[in-house]
Motif scaffolding. Structure first.
Motif, PDB file in Angstrom:
ATOM      1  N   LEU A   1      99.062  34.310  35.131  1.00 46.61           N
ATOM      2  CA  LEU A   1      99.420  34.235  33.718  1.00 46.61           C
ATOM      3  C   LEU A   1      98.158  34.277  32.882  1.00 46.61           C
ATOM      4  N   LEU A   2      98.204  35.058  31.796  1.00 48.65           N
ATOM      5  CA  LEU A   2      97.091  35.144  30.850  1.00 48.65           C
ATOM      6  C   LEU A   2      97.621  34.824  29.467  1.00 48.65           C
ATOM      7  N   LEU A   3      97.087  33.763  28.875  1.00 45.97           N
ATOM      8  CA  LEU A   3      97.510  33.309  27.556  1.00 45.97           C
ATOM      9  C   LEU A   3      96.329  33.355  26.596  1.00 45.97           C
ATOM     10  N   GLN A   4      96.465  34.107  25.521  1.00 47.38           N
ATOM     11  CA  GLN A   4      95.438  34.123  24.477  1.00 47.38           C
ATOM     12  C   GLN A   4      95.701  32.954  23.537  1.00 47.38           C
ATOM     13  N   THR A   5      94.761  32.017  23.473  1.00 48.85           N
ATOM     14  CA  THR A   5      94.955  30.798  22.692  1.00 48.85           C
ATOM     15  C   THR A   5      94.351  30.875  21.301  1.00 48.85           C
ATOM     16  N   SER A   6      93.463  31.833  21.070  1.00 44.76           N
ATOM     17  CA  SER A   6      92.892  32.076  19.746  1.00 44.76           C
ATOM     18  C   SER A   6      92.263  33.465  19.767  1.00 44.76           C
ATOM     19  N   GLU A   7      91.671  33.870  18.662  1.00 46.74           N
ATOM     20  CA  GLU A   7      91.041  35.191  18.617  1.00 46.74           C
ATOM     21  C   GLU A   7      89.858  35.291  19.563  1.00 46.74           C
ATOM     22  N   SER A   8      89.289  34.163  19.952  1.00 46.41           N
ATOM     23  CA  SER A   8      88.085  34.184  20.776  1.00 46.41           C
ATOM     24  C   SER A   8      88.213  33.409  22.085  1.00 46.41           C
ATOM     25  N   ALA A   9      89.436  33.040  22.471  1.00 47.46           N
ATOM     26  CA  ALA A   9      89.594  32.233  23.680  1.00 47.46           C
ATOM     27  C   ALA A   9      90.903  32.565  24.390  1.00 47.46           C
TER      28      ALA A   9
ATOM     29  N   ILE B   1      93.261  31.530  28.328  1.00 40.49           N
ATOM     30  CA  ILE B   1      93.422  30.736  29.535  1.00 40.49           C
ATOM     31  C   ILE B   1      94.162  31.572  30.569  1.00 40.49           C
ATOM     32  N   GLN B   2      93.679  31.519  31.804  1.00 38.80           N
ATOM     33  CA  GLN B   2      94.369  32.146  32.921  1.00 38.80           C
ATOM     34  C   GLN B   2      94.843  31.060  33.890  1.00 38.80           C
ATOM     35  N   LEU B   3      96.029  31.244  34.420  1.00 43.52           N
ATOM     36  CA  LEU B   3      96.530  30.422  35.517  1.00 43.52           C
ATOM     37  C   LEU B   3      96.799  31.338  36.699  1.00 43.52           C
ATOM     38  N   LYS B   4      96.314  30.939  37.864  1.00 41.44           N
ATOM     39  CA  LYS B   4      96.471  31.761  39.060  1.00 41.44           C
ATOM     40  C   LYS B   4      96.857  30.886  40.242  1.00 41.44           C
ATOM     41  N   LEU B   5      97.939  31.260  40.932  1.00 43.58           N
ATOM     42  CA  LEU B   5      98.315  30.586  42.165  1.00 43.58           C
ATOM     43  C   LEU B   5      97.528  31.176  43.325  1.00 43.58           C
ATOM     44  N   LEU B   6      96.877  30.312  44.087  1.00 52.81           N
ATOM     45  CA  LEU B   6      96.078  30.735  45.229  1.00 52.81           C
ATOM     46  C   LEU B   6      96.653  30.116  46.500  1.00 52.81           C
ATOM     47  N   GLN B   7      96.875  30.953  47.490  1.00 50.96           N
ATOM     48  CA  GLN B   7      97.485  30.507  48.742  1.00 50.96           C
ATOM     49  C   GLN B   7      96.419  29.923  49.666  1.00 50.96           C
ATOM     50  N   ILE B   8      96.692  28.731  50.189  1.00 50.03           N
ATOM     51  CA  ILE B   8      95.830  28.127  51.204  1.00 50.03           C
ATOM     52  C   ILE B   8      96.350  28.472  52.593  1.00 50.03           C
ATOM     53  N   ASN B   9      97.656  28.289  52.760  1.00 51.32           N
ATOM     54  CA  ASN B   9      98.328  28.664  54.007  1.00 51.32           C
ATOM     55  C   ASN B   9      99.791  28.924  53.666  1.00 51.32           C
ATOM     56  N   ASP B  10     100.636  29.013  54.674  1.00 54.32           N
ATOM     57  CA  ASP B  10     102.041  29.357  54.433  1.00 54.32           C
ATOM     58  C   ASP B  10     102.783  28.310  53.615  1.00 54.32           C
TER      59      ASP B  10
ATOM     60  N   THR C   1      88.248  30.802  29.054  1.00 55.03           N
ATOM     61  CA  THR C   1      87.186  31.720  28.638  1.00 55.03           C
ATOM     62  C   THR C   1      87.061  31.713  27.119  1.00 55.03           C
ATOM     63  N   VAL C   2      85.815  31.605  26.662  1.00 56.62           N
ATOM     64  CA  VAL C   2      85.526  31.609  25.233  1.00 56.62           C
ATOM     65  C   VAL C   2      84.494  32.685  24.957  1.00 56.62           C
TER      66      VAL C   2
END
Length: 217
Positions: free
Chosen positions: A78-86, A88-97, A107-108
């Motif tokens: 997911l990529l959410l633009q929170t302002s004109e200059s910032a 937030i990304q959310l990413k699910l990362l798999q460790i195992n099954d 990011t700013v």
């Protein structure tokens, strides 16, 4: 080997705190504690997700003025633009099954883009044991080529600042790290160092570790 075993043991313990059912990133976005994203209230997040899923413009007013825009969303990203200059990304990362964690990238641009990354369990408990790469400006220069071109003694000319921005790929366990060097140095220095500059580095995530895969340009 001991470090690797320690990481595996840590994730084994973390499994206890992980939810049993597999949810998409939108679920964790809505469940995200408000203190971690105070400008976007829970009801606003629900509306953004609904709008996006229904093919509508996912734009809502922020709690402190301005707008927030849900720009990208898949099962694991997911990529959410929170302002004109910032943003937030959310990413699910798999460790195992049976275990996944959440990476949150803030990011700013001020004006050069710079990112901060944090890791959480799927219950939003902080995780501090991820061995995340640390970057210097030298990571974005081809040092062997610089030496061959007689530029090795001039590398300090491009070391003014080192801002990096992280961008995860949706539906893929990859992260691209972008350097600000090209935008930060003078046109004259950029011309001299063009042949040795690397705009990005690409990493693969595999079982709790980031592995560098290839150089970008």
């Amino acid at each position: 080997m001991k470090k690797y075993q320690h990481i595996l043991s840590f994730f084994g313990l973390l499994t206890v705190f992980s939810t049993a059912s597999a949810q998409s990133i939108s679920h964790y976005f809505v469940q995200m504690p408000e203190k971690k994203i105070p400008t976007v209230k829970v009801e606003t997040r629900k509306d953004l997700v609904d709008f996006f899923k229904n093919g509508k413009s996912a734009v809502m007013p922020s709690a402190f003025g301005g707008e927030v825009i849900l720009k990208e969303m898949s099962e694991d990203y997911l990529l959410l633009q929170t302002s004109e200059s910032a943003d937030i990304q959310l990413k699910l990362l798999q460790i195992n099954d049976s275990l996944r964690i959440i990476a949150v990238v803030t990011t700013v641009a001020a004006p050069l883009r710079n990112s901060l990354i944090q890791f959480y369990s799927t219950l939003w408990e902080p995780i501090h044991n991820i061995a995340f790469p640390q970057f210097t400006y030298l990571d974005f220069l081809d040092l062997e080529k610089a030496k061959a071109l007689g530029l090795a003694d001039r590398l300090n000319e491009v070391s003014l600042r080192n801002f990096v921005a992280y961008k995860f790929k949706k539906d893929s366990p990859q992260m691209v790290v972008y350097s600000s060097i090209r935008k930060d140095i003078s046109p004259e220095a950029q011309k001299d160092f063009e042949a040795v500059l690397k705009d990005s580095l690409t990493y693969d995530w595999n079982q709790g570790i980031f592995y560098i895969q290839k150089f970008g340009k």
